[in-house]
Design a protein around this motif. Structure first.
Motif, short mmCIF file in Angstrom:
data_model
loop_
_atom_site.label_atom_id
_atom_site.label_comp_id
_atom_site.label_asym_id
_atom_site.label_seq_id
_atom_site.Cartn_x
_atom_site.Cartn_y
_atom_site.Cartn_z
N LEU A 96 -124.10 17.51 74.56
CA LEU A 96 -123.22 16.45 75.04
C LEU A 96 -124.04 15.51 75.91
N TRP A 97 -123.82 14.21 75.72
CA TRP A 97 -124.51 13.16 76.48
C TRP A 97 -123.46 12.37 77.25
N PHE A 98 -123.74 12.11 78.51
CA PHE A 98 -122.81 11.40 79.38
C PHE A 98 -123.52 10.18 79.98
N GLY A 99 -123.03 9.00 79.64
CA GLY A 99 -123.56 7.77 80.22
C GLY A 99 -122.87 7.50 81.53
N THR A 100 -123.64 7.34 82.58
CA THR A 100 -123.08 7.16 83.93
C THR A 100 -123.69 5.92 84.59
N LEU A 101 -123.32 5.69 85.82
CA LEU A 101 -123.92 4.60 86.59
C LEU A 101 -125.25 5.01 87.22
N GLY A 102 -125.68 6.25 86.99
CA GLY A 102 -126.93 6.73 87.56
C GLY A 102 -127.90 7.27 86.53
N GLY A 103 -127.71 6.90 85.28
CA GLY A 103 -128.55 7.40 84.20
C GLY A 103 -127.70 8.10 83.16
N VAL A 104 -128.38 8.81 82.27
CA VAL A 104 -127.68 9.55 81.22
C VAL A 104 -127.99 11.03 81.40
N SER A 105 -126.95 11.87 81.27
CA SER A 105 -127.12 13.30 81.41
C SER A 105 -126.84 13.99 80.09
N ARG A 106 -127.68 14.98 79.78
CA ARG A 106 -127.49 15.80 78.58
C ARG A 106 -127.10 17.20 79.03
N TYR A 107 -126.07 17.74 78.38
CA TYR A 107 -125.60 19.09 78.69
C TYR A 107 -125.62 19.91 77.41
N ASP A 108 -126.38 21.01 77.42
CA ASP A 108 -126.50 21.84 76.22
C ASP A 108 -125.56 23.04 76.24
N GLY A 109 -124.63 23.05 77.20
CA GLY A 109 -123.70 24.16 77.34
C GLY A 109 -124.09 25.07 78.50
#
Length: 179
Positions: free
Chosen positions: A71-84
């Motif tokens: 899962l990829w989350f676009g935020t106001l501080g960059g992008v975060s990837r979560y693999d579970g």
């Protein structure tokens, strides 16, 4: 007629100001908010993720699940990837065009595209970052949406028009073109 059920912060949602929602392949809802982080709802239980948990920023603009299931989350501080299990954040220090990520898309070749608010586009192939801006032919450096057509062209919705990229050439369409 169907029945409506409303979920609010009283039920476990982290904030009532909802931005993107994604239903992942496992049937879990991921709900981004404007400043309070992320909620995950599996149909029974709510879980909250914030900066302290590994999210880049608590303002979540976009969510994508890639082909590998990350899962990829676009935020106001960059992008975060979560693999579970693990969170990984990418910012301008890593090669991202701008930390305000507005849109995320995975193309048919598996590249991830990140539309930013002011920095143009970033393409990530899993190892390398490439930036495309108005100087390269993109209509504008605020990119709100991305899609790929049947021919493989990528289309970027910006604040001043739509740009098409065929892998080599940029073409922009604006209101004067009939848009």
């Amino acid at each position: 007629a169907g029945m409506w059920t409303t979920f609010t912060d009283a039920d476990g949602l982290v904030d009532n100001s909802v931005q993107p929602i994604l239903l992942d392949r496992a049937g879990v809802l991921w709900i981004g908010t404007r400043g309070s982080g992320l909620s995950r709802y599996d149909g029974r239980d709510w879980k909250t993720f914030k900066v302290k948990d590994g999210l880049a920023d608590n303002y979540v603009n976009s969510i994508l699940q890639d082909r590998a299931g990350n899962l990829w989350f676009g935020t106001l501080g960059g992008v975060s990837r979560y693999d579970g299990q693990t969170w990984t954040t990418f910012t301008v220090k890593d090669g991202l065009a701008h930390n305000r990520v507005w849109s995320i898309y995975q193309d048919r070749d598996g590249n991830l595209w990140f539309g930013t608010y002011g920095g143009g586009m970033s393409r990530y192939d899993g190892k390398h970052w490439t930036t495309f801006t108005a100087k390269d032919g993109l209509a504008h450096n605020i990119v709100r949406t991305i899609v790929q057509d049947r021919e493989g062209n990528l289309w970027f919705g910006t604040d001043v028009g739509v740009s098409r990229y065929d892998g080599k050439t940029w073409t922009t369409f604006t209101a004067k073109d009939g848009l």
